[in-house]
Design a protein around this motif. Sequence first.
Motif, PDB file in Angstrom:
ATOM      1  N   VAL A  78       0.801  -1.212  -0.117  1.00 55.45           N
ATOM      2  CA  VAL A  78       0.013   0.173  -0.146  1.00 55.45           C
ATOM      3  C   VAL A  78       0.884   1.133  -0.144  1.00 55.45           C
ATOM      4  CG1 VAL A  78      -1.812   1.270   1.038  1.00 55.45           C
ATOM      5  CG2 VAL A  78      -1.668  -1.090   1.290  1.00 55.45           C
ATOM      6  N   ASN A  79       0.738   2.027  -0.916  1.00 55.49           N
ATOM      7  CA  ASN A  79       1.628   3.223  -1.120  1.00 55.49           C
ATOM      8  C   ASN A  79       0.695   4.528  -1.169  1.00 55.49           C
ATOM      9  OD1 ASN A  79       3.160   5.258  -1.789  1.00 55.49           O
ATOM     10  ND2 ASN A  79       4.469   3.966  -3.448  1.00 55.49           N
ATOM     11  N   ASP A  80       0.792   5.306  -0.002  1.00 51.77           N
ATOM     12  CA  ASP A  80      -0.038   6.587   0.248  1.00 51.77           C
ATOM     13  C   ASP A  80       0.854   7.555  -0.489  1.00 51.77           C
ATOM     14  OD1 ASP A  80      -1.654   8.729   1.044  1.00 51.77           O
ATOM     15  OD2 ASP A  80      -1.406   8.244   3.061  1.00 51.77           O
ATOM     16  N   THR A  81       0.741   7.708  -1.719  1.00 49.02           N
ATOM     17  CA  THR A  81       1.429   8.821  -2.423  1.00 49.02           C
ATOM     18  C   THR A  81       1.333  10.266  -2.307  1.00 49.02           C
ATOM     19  OG1 THR A  81       0.155   8.930  -4.436  1.00 49.02           O
ATOM     20  CG2 THR A  81       2.082   7.111  -4.314  1.00 49.02           C
ATOM     21  N   ASP A  82       0.083  10.739  -2.035  1.00 44.86           N
ATOM     22  CA  ASP A  82      -0.161  12.067  -1.824  1.00 44.86           C
ATOM     23  C   ASP A  82      -0.438  12.392  -0.494  1.00 44.86           C
ATOM     24  OD1 ASP A  82      -0.448  12.111  -4.600  1.00 44.86           O
ATOM     25  OD2 ASP A  82      -2.337  12.094  -4.621  1.00 44.86           O
ATOM     26  N   GLY A  83      -1.147  11.644   0.358  1.00 43.26           N
ATOM     27  CA  GLY A  83      -1.481  12.063   1.842  1.00 43.26           C
ATOM     28  C   GLY A  83      -0.195  12.023   2.837  1.00 43.26           C
ATOM     29  N   TRP A  84       0.111  10.871   3.650  1.00 42.90           N
ATOM     30  CA  TRP A  84       1.139  11.040   4.455  1.00 42.90           C
ATOM     31  C   TRP A  84       2.408  10.316   3.595  1.00 42.90           C
ATOM     32  CZ3 TRP A  84      -3.635  10.326   6.284  1.00 42.90           C
ATOM     33  CH2 TRP A  84      -3.972  11.108   7.373  1.00 42.90           C
ATOM     34  N   GLY A  85       2.372   9.990   2.528  1.00 42.48           N
ATOM     35  CA  GLY A  85       3.688   9.520   1.808  1.00 42.48           C
ATOM     36  C   GLY A  85       4.284   8.354   2.262  1.00 42.48           C
TER      37      GLY A  85
END
Length: 163
Positions: A78-85
Motif C-alpha cells: 500500500v503506497n499512500d503517495t499524496d497523503g502521508w507519503g
Amino acid sequence: MKNYIIKLFSLILSIGIITGCELDDPEIEYAAVTELSGEWYIQYEIQQTDGSWVNPGFGYFTLLTSNTAANSETEMMVNDTDGWGIQYKVNVSGLSFSASDVTELGGSGNVTVSNGIVIKDGGFSTSGVVADSIYLEFVQPTDDPTVYRASGVRRTGFLEDEH
C-alpha cells in the motif's frame, strides 16, 4: 573486401530469417492480488474521542495498491503517495487486508491497518460510473494514536473522474 561484405550481409540475413520464426503467444500471468491492485481516489476522516468520524476537508488523495516482489496471494503493498507519503506491506485474505504494527518502508515508524477491504462494484466515481471501492482504518507511523479512515473508489481513467 566486396566478398567479405556479401558474406557478412548473408550471415546477418540468415540470422534474421532464423530468429523471425513464429513462436507461440506468451501465456499472460496476472499478479496474485490483481483484484486488489490499482490506483484509488480516497478521502480521509479522523476518529473523534466519542467514536464519530469527521472529514477534515483535505480533499482527494491517491492511494496505490500492488503486489509485492514475492507475488504472494497473502500480502500486498500500500503506497499512500499524496497523503502521508508512506508505504507499507499488509496481509491479505480474499478481498480483505490488515497489518499489525508493521514497519513503514520509508523508516518513519510503524503502521497498523484494520478493517481493510475492497468491494467489487461497491462505489460510484465522480461521474457516476460504477467502480470498485476501498475502505481501511489506520494509525499512521507517529506517536499520535489517532485513528484515520480512508475510503474511496478505483480510478476509472475517465477524464471527468480525475481529482
